[in-house]
Scaffold this motif. Sequence first.
Motif, PDB file in Angstrom:
ATOM      1  N   ARG A   1      45.229  25.800  42.691  1.00 49.40           N
ATOM      2  CA  ARG A   1      44.370  26.555  41.783  1.00 49.40           C
ATOM      3  C   ARG A   1      45.140  26.964  40.536  1.00 49.40           C
ATOM      4  O   ARG A   1      46.298  27.354  40.613  1.00 49.40           O
ATOM      5  CB  ARG A   1      43.829  27.816  42.465  1.00 49.40           C
ATOM      6  CG  ARG A   1      43.470  27.637  43.921  1.00 49.40           C
ATOM      7  CD  ARG A   1      42.196  26.808  44.094  1.00 49.40           C
ATOM      8  NE  ARG A   1      41.834  26.774  45.504  1.00 49.40           N
ATOM      9  CZ  ARG A   1      41.953  25.717  46.276  1.00 49.40           C
ATOM     10  NH1 ARG A   1      42.406  24.592  45.794  1.00 49.40           N
ATOM     11  NH2 ARG A   1      41.603  25.776  47.534  1.00 49.40           N
TER      12      ARG A   1
ATOM     13  N   GLN B   1      40.997  32.501  44.253  1.00 53.50           N
ATOM     14  CA  GLN B   1      40.366  31.259  44.737  1.00 53.50           C
ATOM     15  C   GLN B   1      38.852  31.371  44.666  1.00 53.50           C
ATOM     16  O   GLN B   1      38.161  30.395  44.363  1.00 53.50           O
ATOM     17  CB  GLN B   1      40.808  30.984  46.164  1.00 53.50           C
ATOM     18  CG  GLN B   1      42.280  30.581  46.223  1.00 53.50           C
ATOM     19  CD  GLN B   1      42.596  29.755  47.449  1.00 53.50           C
ATOM     20  OE1 GLN B   1      41.795  28.974  47.883  1.00 53.50           O
ATOM     21  NE2 GLN B   1      43.779  29.912  47.990  1.00 53.50           N
TER      22      GLN B   1
ATOM     23  N   LEU C   1      44.390  29.126  36.805  1.00 52.34           N
ATOM     24  CA  LEU C   1      43.553  29.794  35.811  1.00 52.34           C
ATOM     25  C   LEU C   1      44.498  30.452  34.809  1.00 52.34           C
ATOM     26  O   LEU C   1      45.685  30.580  35.067  1.00 52.34           O
ATOM     27  CB  LEU C   1      42.676  30.857  36.477  1.00 52.34           C
ATOM     28  CG  LEU C   1      41.597  30.343  37.442  1.00 52.34           C
ATOM     29  CD1 LEU C   1      41.029  31.487  38.250  1.00 52.34           C
ATOM     30  CD2 LEU C   1      40.471  29.634  36.697  1.00 52.34           C
TER      31      LEU C   1
ATOM     32  N   GLN D   1      37.976  30.826  41.148  1.00 54.65           N
ATOM     33  CA  GLN D   1      38.056  29.395  40.832  1.00 54.65           C
ATOM     34  C   GLN D   1      36.821  28.651  41.357  1.00 54.65           C
ATOM     35  O   GLN D   1      36.321  27.732  40.707  1.00 54.65           O
ATOM     36  CB  GLN D   1      39.324  28.806  41.460  1.00 54.65           C
ATOM     37  CG  GLN D   1      39.576  27.377  41.040  1.00 54.65           C
ATOM     38  CD  GLN D   1      40.733  27.240  40.067  1.00 54.65           C
ATOM     39  OE1 GLN D   1      41.730  27.922  40.186  1.00 54.65           O
ATOM     40  NE2 GLN D   1      40.586  26.356  39.101  1.00 54.65           N
TER      41      GLN D   1
END
Lengths: 404, 298
Positions: B82, B138, B84, B141
């Motif tokens: 993941r 998560q 971001l 995401q």
Amino acid sequence: MNKTFLIFKHEFLNMMRRTGFIIMTLIVPLVFVLIIGIYQIVSGIAKPSEEITKIGYIDNLGGFMQYTSQDKINLVRFDNTGEANISLTAKDIKEYIVIEPSYLSTGVISLYTLEKQLIPPPEEVTAIKNFLTSNLLSDKVPPNTIYLVEAPLNVVTIRLTETGAIAPEQGGYGNLIIPTLFSLLLVLSITFSSSYLLQGLGDEKENRLIEVLLSSVSTRQLIIGKVLGIGAAGLVQVLVWVVSAPFLMNFASSSIGGFLSTLQIPPNFLILCIVYFILGYLLFAVISTGIGAISPSAREGQQLATIFTLGAVSPLWVSSLIIMFPNNPAFIFMTIFPITAPVTLMVRLGSTDVAAWQILLSIIVLVITIAGGLLLTIKIVRTFLLMYGKRPGLGTIIRSFRSG
Amino acid sequence: MHTVEVKHVVKSFADKVAVDDLSFSVAPGEIFGLIGPNGAGKTTTIKMMMDIIKPDTGEITILGEKSGEATKNKLGYLPEERGLYKKQRVLDTIVYLASLKGMSERSAVEKANQMLEQTGMLPHARKKIDELSKGMSQIIQFIVTVIHEPQLVILDEPFSALDPVNTELLKNMVLALRNQGKAIILSTHQMNQVEELCDRILMINKGRAVLYGALGEIKSRYKNNAVLLDFEGELAAVPGVTEKRHRRGYAELFLDANTTPQQLLESLLARGVIVKRFEIATPPLNEIFIKVVGQDNE
């Protein structure tokens, strides 16, 4: 909304909010103010003394009676070395000279001092020289001629156009200031923006955000948006510096004798500087992105990018040579070679009239390099950005381009 | 019309063939398991579906349209690792990434707030990503992946490092997407998740398809003529049973080629055995995976 614009906007705003960027934008004018401050302090300390220096002389030749006052140095006559030595040890005089009868044939003057000197101070040598010259020529030539012998040359250059009229730009040191300033700003901007770009790309690559981005936009949109977004932020930075310049110059004028504030910036000068700034900036943004794509981490990318940044800075290392011989073929080549072009041209602009064909060719080469570099970078990103943890060798890059 | 159709796709990198003549399709409203050992070509296949890289030959269509820039808004992708913008606020991140999928800022904000509320993340909307726990980021995401209501959702190891509560939350969200008619591609090494969620699977090894079809059909193809039996009473020698393995709470009985499970059940009942559970044994997917990959590598 166009996706390239969305990325542009995001990168631009992100960059503008970065603490490092804000500090950098503010620090350049502050450093300028600091330099002016230091200049003021240093010039205050180094102000020439108002005190009159006394230099003794013993005239064994005869005839050296006049012109004993030379600016801030007075020459005091002694009859013999004994008297002169007493005054010297008493520190009534700083030093003394002896003009022997043989002086007219040998030109030798002995200087006696208590100080250990590498060479005698230039202002004292000048004073002694003028004292000797004036006395030697007195009664033989008019006083004006004596002054001319002492200072025979005061060159005033007047630059004409091809039609014989007086040119609007007269050259001189003033003209060097703006291009040099722009080239320094360009180098600063390139270094910092390239570092931001590599850092941003490296982070996106390391945390796999790049895959999410590329699942939404094309590589072309991503790269163009990024380069332009960070480029626009760089321009804002320069705009802040340029806009703050008149205020700083105004502030400087009170301290540096108004020299900076009297600088006139011809519009074509400024336009060329801005054009080269933008082109130079875009070129290095494209190069940084390409490097970011093939580097496993932001840190390694920055090390690789330093090679190109050094290329951009290199004209500054030889700037004194460029100023002295601006039309040397080597410097003409550096004007056309894209990596060195922006800074070389800016330095040359200040010292000579760069031929129009060179400017045109240099701009064309830069534009082609940027466009070609952009296409190549997009291809590199497509091929290598998604490779993590290892940098492809040159052979791999060439092989993949051939096969691709 | 299939949501995804991959036809005879080949992709090579320099001197290595990553995907070799691969064909499969994913229908709307199904969860499709994409499995295979590391380096089998799963990620390359996913990247080609997203048009991040182009196939050398073959064709990929998304909702009948050739995979390209125009199809990017129709899919959502959750990468394995993941990522971001750590220094950005949760809401800003979701809205920016949603806008890249063609959503207007206004509708992205509206939908983001709605999804944050559904997942209990609304109080964290103004926080920076790096202030969130791993599980929380998560979930964010996942919201980023599906906020634009894509027809195709690609999930790469979606349950890795999630605690049981968040795993359940995510599973329910995935099942809800299937019920809405979305096609979901689930790439994972967790075979229990594949068995629990997937309708059909594709197993890739060395870039080639080695297993493809409905999960139940594949499992029955690999069944070894055995039954699982939980019982009360004495289980002596049973005709037709070649081997008995006692497991915790049940026994696994292997039948000879002439005996069917139906015949065994009748025989057991006739002998007075109280049958509490009688199940035709199918090998776990994990076993099939190891067997197929092992055979393919020989």
